[in-house]
Design a protein around this motif. Sequence first.
Motif, PDB file in Angstrom:
ATOM      1  N   SER A  25       0.828  -1.213   0.000  1.00  0.00           N
ATOM      2  CA  SER A  25       0.000   0.000   0.000  1.00  0.00           C
ATOM      3  C   SER A  25       0.858   1.258   0.000  1.00  0.00           C
ATOM      4  O   SER A  25       0.515   2.253  -0.647  1.00  0.00           O
ATOM      5  N   ALA A  26       1.996   1.249   0.707  1.00  0.00           N
ATOM      6  CA  ALA A  26       2.857   2.433   0.741  1.00  0.00           C
ATOM      7  C   ALA A  26       3.477   2.691  -0.627  1.00  0.00           C
ATOM      8  O   ALA A  26       3.691   3.851  -1.022  1.00  0.00           O
ATOM      9  N   LYS A  27       3.768   1.632  -1.385  1.00  0.00           N
ATOM     10  CA  LYS A  27       4.312   1.820  -2.731  1.00  0.00           C
ATOM     11  C   LYS A  27       3.228   2.251  -3.713  1.00  0.00           C
ATOM     12  O   LYS A  27       3.446   3.126  -4.546  1.00  0.00           O
ATOM     13  N   GLN A  28       2.051   1.659  -3.591  1.00  0.00           N
ATOM     14  CA  GLN A  28       0.984   1.977  -4.541  1.00  0.00           C
ATOM     15  C   GLN A  28       0.331   3.321  -4.258  1.00  0.00           C
ATOM     16  O   GLN A  28      -0.035   4.045  -5.188  1.00  0.00           O
ATOM     17  N   GLU A  29       0.178   3.673  -2.981  1.00  0.00           N
ATOM     18  CA  GLU A  29      -0.611   4.850  -2.617  1.00  0.00           C
ATOM     19  C   GLU A  29       0.227   6.030  -2.136  1.00  0.00           C
ATOM     20  O   GLU A  29      -0.243   7.167  -2.170  1.00  0.00           O
ATOM     21  N   CYS A  30       1.437   5.780  -1.658  1.00  0.00           N
ATOM     22  CA  CYS A  30       2.213   6.849  -1.004  1.00  0.00           C
ATOM     23  C   CYS A  30       3.604   7.028  -1.595  1.00  0.00           C
ATOM     24  O   CYS A  30       4.449   7.692  -0.986  1.00  0.00           O
ATOM     25  N   GLY A  31       3.869   6.444  -2.757  1.00  0.00           N
ATOM     26  CA  GLY A  31       5.130   6.688  -3.442  1.00  0.00           C
ATOM     27  C   GLY A  31       6.365   6.225  -2.713  1.00  0.00           C
ATOM     28  O   GLY A  31       7.447   6.801  -2.893  1.00  0.00           O
ATOM     29  N   LEU A  32       6.258   5.180  -1.889  1.00  0.00           N
ATOM     30  CA  LEU A  32       7.422   4.732  -1.127  1.00  0.00           C
ATOM     31  C   LEU A  32       8.599   4.426  -2.037  1.00  0.00           C
ATOM     32  O   LEU A  32       9.753   4.713  -1.693  1.00  0.00           O
TER      33      LEU A  32
END
Length: 394
Positions: free
Chosen positions: A332-339
Amino acid sequence: MGGDLADVRLWAAELDAVHERFVHRFSRSEPRESALAYMRGLIAPLQRKNGWTLAEEAGHTGPDRIHRMLNRIEWDADEVLDDVRQYVVDNLGDPDAVLVVDDTGFLKKGTRSAGVQRQYSGTAGRTENCQVGVFLAYATDRGRTLIDRRLYLPASWTDDRERCRRAGIEDEVAFETKVAMAKAMVRRALADKIPFRWVTADAAYGFSKGWRSELERADVFHVMATTRHDTVVTRWAIDHPVHDLFPGLARQKWKRRSCGTGAHGLRIYDWARVEVRPWHRPDRRHWVVARRSVARPQEISYYIAYCPTETTLDDLIRIAGSRWAIEECFQSAKQECGLDDYQVRRYPGWHRHMTLAMAAHACLSVLRARELDAGKAETDPPSSSTSASPRYDG
């Protein structure tokens, strides 16, 4: 969460609240404003998230302000992370929380980005040119999010101090194994009095007898995955292989249980446990737990557990299954928050980007927890009594 105007306003207001937690860490207005604009851009529905697109989303004429905030202006990402972690505790804090350790890879081109080399990436499932970050997740019944991060520096980097200096890695930053980084993050959580009850990790970390011993000395309960070749102390032997404990176990000792929901539904396995270390303190227990595939019984995974005497097999299964919370956080952090959407090469810039991406993820996790609370309040009957679910002990 939907994408309508009300949701956008909700996200913006909560991001402002998170930003307010650490705004005092910046001595000038420009990096304060840029940090908030950066977080807003990270959760915006942009096809690509880089300096130019984030700057455009913020209304800047170019990426210079974003790049200065990440690479040149002085601010301490660890201090900001302290404030973000306190935000998580204030909103999701739970004395029964689980700390979960794992690493994830970030594919990169070239050789200049700090820590980059050809190394195994769990994200890709193979050896790639990448950076690897070690992370700590905070998992509760209401939500889960990332609360600590370290960039792994292979020995090829720490043995070349000039290369390190060019990437902003100070001379005192020495080589650390991923297990050592995991230890440091859990120690930091303990020192900061983060409320939690359990620690869990996969076998890459859990096989470390030294770390398990350190956790036990601190009386930190844990369920750690390990390899089939790990050994334990039993009443029969000092170094008893864990895989030898289960072949003769009675069939009724195996319990078919779910350890949570995965991408393809419930993760159902057969589980059993065997007590070890018979001379420990009376209010604590040590167990080896086996997880056997239903479809392929020859596939068995193992866990080492240290826990209170009253801990049931179902409790240990739940903690073992909570390890997947960090995979959900990564996704979710990669998909939604640009991790994984960043264009920084230097060591401080990596930690700054990760800190702000984690702050954005914490914001969304808290908003989701509030949605769940609101939904539960609407569906719960107006009664002060609740019936407990049945528990089964192996």
